[in-house]
Design a protein around this motif. Sequence first.
Motif, PDB file in Angstrom:
ATOM      1  N   CYS A  55       0.849  -1.184   0.000  1.00 31.69           N
ATOM      2  CA  CYS A  55       0.000   0.000   0.000  1.00 31.69           C
ATOM      3  C   CYS A  55       0.887   1.237   0.000  1.00 31.69           C
ATOM      4  N   LEU A  76      -6.234   4.007   7.527  1.00 31.24           N
ATOM      5  CA  LEU A  76      -5.533   2.922   6.842  1.00 31.24           C
ATOM      6  C   LEU A  76      -5.562   1.646   7.666  1.00 31.24           C
ATOM      7  N   CYS A 149      -3.556   4.790  -0.743  1.00 29.57           N
ATOM      8  CA  CYS A 149      -4.299   5.454   0.322  1.00 29.57           C
ATOM      9  C   CYS A 149      -3.890   6.925   0.315  1.00 29.57           C
ATOM     10  N   PHE A 163      -9.240   4.804  -0.020  1.00 25.30           N
ATOM     11  CA  PHE A 163      -8.405   3.603  -0.121  1.00 25.30           C
ATOM     12  C   PHE A 163      -8.863   2.860  -1.364  1.00 25.30           C
TER      13      PHE A 163
END
Length: 277
Positions: A55, A76, A149, A163
């Motif tokens: 991510c 997150l 994100c 996200f």
Amino acid sequence: MVKTMKSLAAVNIRQFERAVESLEQYRAVVNMGWTVFLRMGRPRVSPSRNQGDVCLVVGSDQGMCGQFNESLWPFLQKQATDQAIQGRKWIYWSLGEKVHGMLEDAGVPQKVHFSAPGSLNAVNERVQEAIGKVEEWRSAKKLENFYLCHHVIGEQGGYAPVFQKVLPLDASWVKDYGSTPWPNRCLPMLGSSREAMFAHLFRQYLFISFYRAFAQSLAGENAARLMAMQAAEKNIMELQDDLQTVFREQRQAGITSELLDIISGFEALKEEEGYTS
């Protein structure tokens, strides 16, 4: 300084918003390319093994934007928990010094870091760096699922975290693009091999995904800075009002004290003259 920062933030917000709007037109063209490609045969898509989850957390290098960076981590964490599958390990990339420090403080695995772009020209450079790193990790089979994100401008102003999944291009993705209707009856033909066409479209897909995320984050950052400057301006005005009130009270107290001194002196003189006579 606050007024200058407010003006710069307002100008930058519109600049980055226009960049995202222009990108959407380009994205529509690339999506049509995917539609043509998938109508002429679909690539084999292997099922996800839920390994190599990465991510990229997009933040800022500069301050004076409130909780813009700090609010990303709780959001997150929740998204990572919702996506959690047994055996899945998250690895984080960061963009921006503030987010980099935040992830270090959290003690999470962090492998790649990019400096945050400060202008649209710098956005292009960071996008190319991110694409190169993704291709490098995919070649080394260290990356399968990739997420972004970042913040976007909220519907009611301010900013809001998002996200989104970027990779892999799985069966559901193929189905969505393959079933998109073509706007007319003449379906274009591919002018190159399917392998070359896929590589080109895939790189453009990554470019659009990263560019939109970085530009939206910059717009959200400037919206956060505008809010912070508005709050600072309000605090300054309230402080000025408080100082004016204190000043008026002290001035009035000084005037009152001087008048009392004059009256007291006058009364003393009257008593002294009366006593003498």
